[in-house]
Design a protein around this motif. Structure first.
Motif, PDB file in Angstrom:
ATOM      1  N   VAL A 184       4.802  -8.041  15.130  1.00  0.00           N
ATOM      2  CA  VAL A 184       3.956  -8.755  16.085  1.00  0.00           C
ATOM      3  C   VAL A 184       3.326  -7.767  17.054  1.00  0.00           C
ATOM      4  O   VAL A 184       2.122  -7.790  17.306  1.00  0.00           O
ATOM      5  N   ILE A 185       4.145  -6.827  17.573  1.00  0.00           N
ATOM      6  CA  ILE A 185       3.640  -5.884  18.574  1.00  0.00           C
ATOM      7  C   ILE A 185       2.643  -4.905  17.955  1.00  0.00           C
ATOM      8  O   ILE A 185       1.575  -4.653  18.497  1.00  0.00           O
ATOM      9  N   LEU A 186       2.988  -4.345  16.808  1.00  0.00           N
ATOM     10  CA  LEU A 186       2.171  -3.261  16.256  1.00  0.00           C
ATOM     11  C   LEU A 186       1.068  -3.737  15.329  1.00  0.00           C
ATOM     12  O   LEU A 186       0.144  -2.991  15.026  1.00  0.00           O
TER      13      LEU A 186
ATOM     14  N   MET B  53      19.948 -12.822  14.290  1.00  0.00           N
ATOM     15  CA  MET B  53      19.388 -12.072  15.424  1.00  0.00           C
ATOM     16  C   MET B  53      18.666 -10.807  14.965  1.00  0.00           C
ATOM     17  O   MET B  53      17.510 -10.578  15.279  1.00  0.00           O
ATOM     18  N   LEU B  54      19.386 -10.003  14.163  1.00  0.00           N
ATOM     19  CA  LEU B  54      18.825  -8.724  13.742  1.00  0.00           C
ATOM     20  C   LEU B  54      17.582  -8.901  12.871  1.00  0.00           C
ATOM     21  O   LEU B  54      16.682  -8.068  12.883  1.00  0.00           O
ATOM     22  N   ILE B  55      17.526 -10.004  12.178  1.00  0.00           N
ATOM     23  CA  ILE B  55      16.399 -10.260  11.287  1.00  0.00           C
ATOM     24  C   ILE B  55      15.096 -10.369  12.075  1.00  0.00           C
ATOM     25  O   ILE B  55      14.016 -10.055  11.601  1.00  0.00           O
ATOM     26  N   GLY B  56      15.222 -10.761  13.353  1.00  0.00           N
ATOM     27  CA  GLY B  56      14.037 -10.908  14.194  1.00  0.00           C
ATOM     28  C   GLY B  56      13.405  -9.581  14.573  1.00  0.00           C
ATOM     29  O   GLY B  56      12.217  -9.526  14.870  1.00  0.00           O
ATOM     30  N   VAL B  57      14.183  -8.492  14.554  1.00  0.00           N
ATOM     31  CA  VAL B  57      13.672  -7.207  15.041  1.00  0.00           C
ATOM     32  C   VAL B  57      12.445  -6.723  14.266  1.00  0.00           C
ATOM     33  O   VAL B  57      11.419  -6.419  14.873  1.00  0.00           O
ATOM     34  N   PRO B  58      12.497  -6.670  12.927  1.00  0.00           N
ATOM     35  CA  PRO B  58      11.297  -6.227  12.217  1.00  0.00           C
ATOM     36  C   PRO B  58      10.094  -7.122  12.491  1.00  0.00           C
ATOM     37  O   PRO B  58       8.960  -6.641  12.545  1.00  0.00           O
ATOM     38  N   TYR B  59      10.349  -8.420  12.677  1.00  0.00           N
ATOM     39  CA  TYR B  59       9.216  -9.316  12.932  1.00  0.00           C
ATOM     40  C   TYR B  59       8.610  -9.058  14.297  1.00  0.00           C
ATOM     41  O   TYR B  59       7.397  -9.088  14.468  1.00  0.00           O
TER      42      TYR B  59
END
Lengths: 292, 367
Positions: free
Chosen positions: A11-13, A1-7
């Motif tokens: 994507v957003i920035l 789950m946490l691994i998705g946060v940087p991705y």
């Protein structure tokens, strides 16, 4: 789950703005708001969207290849950034080395001195160099007063001023990672070398330098990558012959109002920079592996 | 057109003005203005607010390109903007502006017919805009440094810039040209005896050749540094905008640093430009914008602005109210004879614009 946060962050920035620029780079300039077409409006429905996508053309990229101005700008930017990075390394290495070798009680103060310039706006610091480098400026006055030169030097508005600006502005980015890797070094390695009859010079070349290579690589990329796309420094300090891609992009976007070509320039710059960035990531990953 | 002394100061002023007036007037009437930096007597804005109760937010820009990019991106949030004629023309085509409601502009009768006629080539029938200031693109120079190097320099002629033999004498003391192809290419064409407004590739090639022949002597292409450069004596010749050079002249005189600056409109003629007030199509405070435009057309108000910024305005009725040294200065209000030789240029189509910019890049990089 946490691994998705940087991705998600990426994507957003990064990815979404990049896709917008990519989209504009396939359109053509028009006299309208916004100044390009097709506009690619999702609210028009899917079939209309498909129609718009079919109007996309690679004409702007063909133009970039055909017009020598662009590859000359890219080439010149890379050359200037590479030379400036090398000079920064020549100045930054001894600095970082001296900091790492300084008594422990001094190090915090020295580190502070490196970071201190960031408390003033980047723009103002670059602007201040105009006052130092101009014909009647501080540098010429000092050199004239102590008799080193008899005629004031023309430095401002030349490539030399751009090198000075880049080296000055990005020096901390090189010193900090380098200092970090030098400071971590185990002193007992040097003691052992000395015990075994190694001269300090030889010990530096065979022990200190190889150990600091990850710091050198990180520092150089942190200087090189932003320097390639630099706009403020060549604009304020550079002369008319200073050709850098950041300025060329500005001219396309503002003077020519050619958002599509400006976007194509930005996309190509990004693709070209992805190579050194990937190399950098790779080197970082390897260094971390080694450390653990 | 182009003042850049203290953008920050004016922005802060605008902010404080907005803050102080919002306390005094409870109603929500406001107008957002976007004008060139250092291009107005700030008391005009506070007088306007005091009289009408309309809160003014005043922001500044320093190049037409920056203004245009904001307008073309849409939703700029401004109610009154001040582009130059050539830019205005293209922006009207792009649908950036709304037509003015002439019924709300009773002071239109004060305007100067000659200027309105010339503006009509950018804005047919003056339907979208009102002149704020106009000026010329000529030569500013350092009197002493020129006399030192060439006592008989042709100060009244473009030969000072375009004759390599003459201009080379001043290479060592610094020559700046505006970084604007739409200003320098027409000047070069005019010097060659060609149509200054031509967009023809062959004629542009001739202008390019001329500009390249003097390129080695030019220190920098920049559109605002020359103000300080001339005033401090760092450079000795600049092709620049009239009011900016006059500002350098006044700064040098104030500093009393032994530098004297003069402005000349060469006898071959010079480019005449017009900064026009217009209302964006997506403006939110249209009523207040009209009130502001009508206020600015009062003779005493626009005279106050000209007396402050040293540019001529397009308001005929304001002439008797101008300061003596503004109205009689031929650099600000040229003689009829000189005006007859001034030329104007029109906007370039996108493809022509690219050719023009390409020419300019070649000139600037000297390749």
């Amino acid at each position: 789950m946490l691994i998705g946060v940087p991705y998600l962050w990426l994507v957003i920035l990064f990815l979404i703005p990049f896709l917008i620029v990519l989209k504009v780079s396939f359109s053509e300039p028009t006299v309208s708001i916004p100044p390009y077409s097709p506009r690619l409006d999702i609210s028009d429905g899917m079939s209309a969207l498909w129609q718009q996508i079919r109007q996309f053309s690679i004409e702007n990229y063909v133009f970039l290849i055909e017009e020598p101005l662009f590859y000359r700008s890219y080439l010149s930017s890379f050359t200037i950034a590479a030379i400036a990075t090398f000079i920064t390394l020549l100045i930054g290495y001894p600095l970082a080395y001296a900091m790492a070798r300084a008594p422990r009680s001094w190090r915090a103060i020295l580190l502070m001195l490196v970071i201190l310039p960031f408390w003033t706006s980047f723009l103002i610091r670059v602007y201040a160099w105009i006052g130092i480098l101009k014909k009647e400026g501080l540098l010429n006055q000092v050199l004239l007063a102590i008799g080193v030169i008899s005629e004031p030097l023309t430095i401002l508005n030349t490539n030399a001023a751009v090198y000075i600006g880049i080296v000055y502005s990005y020096l901390p980015f090189l010193v900090l990672p380098l200092y970090a890797s030098l400071e971590r070094m185990d002193d007992s390695l040097l003691e052992a070398a000395a015990d075994l009859g190694c001269t300090p010079m030889k010990a530096f070349w065979t022990i200190t330098l190889p150990i600091s290579i990850p710091g050198i690589v990180a520092g150089c990329f942190l200087v090189f990558i932003p320097a390639v796309g630099e706009f403020v420094i060549p604009d304020l300090l550079g002369g008319s012959e200073t050709l850098m891609i950041g300025r060329t992009l500005w001219v396309e976007f503002f003077n020519n109002r050619d958002w599509p070509v400006a976007s194509a320039v930005a996309v190509v710059l990004l693709l070209v920079l992805v190579v050194p960035i990937a190399l950098f990531q790779n080197a970082q990953a390897r260094a971390e592996e080694k450390a653990s | 057109m182009h003042r850049s002394k203290s953008a920050l100061k004016i922005s802060i002023f605008g902010l404080s003005l907005a803050l102080s007036t919002s306390a005094a007037f409870a109603q929500e009437r406001k107008v957002n203005i976007f004008n060139w930096s250092d291009y107005i007597d700030e008391s005009i804005l506070s007088d306007f607010t005091a009289e009408t109760g309309i809160e003014v937010t005043y922001d500044v820009f320093d190049s037409n390109e920056v203004l245009e990019t904001k307008l073309l991106a849409g939703g700029s949030g401004y109610d009154v903007v001040v582009p130059t004629g050539t830019f205005l023309e293209r922006q009207i085509q792009a649908g950036v502006f709304q037509k003015l409601n002439r019924a709300k502009l009773s002071n239109l009768t004060n305007m100067w017919a000659d200027i309105e006629d010339r503006v009509a080539q950018y804005d047919q029938g003056n339907a979208y805009s009102i002149n704020y200031m106009w000026g010329t693109t000529g030569i500013g120079y350092n009197v002493e440094k020129i006399a030192e190097r060439m006592p008989d320099a042709p100060l009244d002629s473009w030969r000072l810039i375009f004759d390599p033999e003459i201009v080379s004498k001043f290479q060592d003391c610094g020559i700046h040209l505006l970084d604007a192809p739409t200003e320098l290419v027409p000047a070069a064409l005019n010097y060659l005896g060609l149509e200054p407004d031509s967009k023809d590739a062959d004629l542009l090639a001739q202008a390019e050749e001329l500009l390249l022949s003097i390129r080695p002597y030019v220190q920098k292409f920049h559109s605002s540094e020359y103000i300080n450069g001339l005033a401090n004596g760092d450079i000795c010749i600049a092709v620049g905008w009239s009011g900016d050079v006059l500002q350098a002249r006044d700064r040098a005189a104030e500093a009393d640093n032994g530098v004297s600056v003069e402005y000349t409109i060469p006898k071959e003629g010079a480019l005449m430009w017009f900064d026009q007030m217009a209302i964006p199509a997506d403006a939110k405070n249209v009523e207040e914008a009209h009130e502001f435009l009508n206020y600015m057309m009062r003779p005493e108000v626009i005279a106050k602005a000209s007396n402050y910024v040293y540019y001529a305005n397009g308001n005929h009725a304001s002439k008797p109210l101008l300061l003596e040294d503004v109205f009689t200065d031929p650099a600000i209000y040229p003689s009829d004879e000189t005006i007859a030789k001034l030329f104007t240029v029109t906007a370039a189509a996108p493809r022509q614009q690219r050719l023009l910019t390409r020419t300019w890049t070649k000139v600037k990089t000297g390749q």
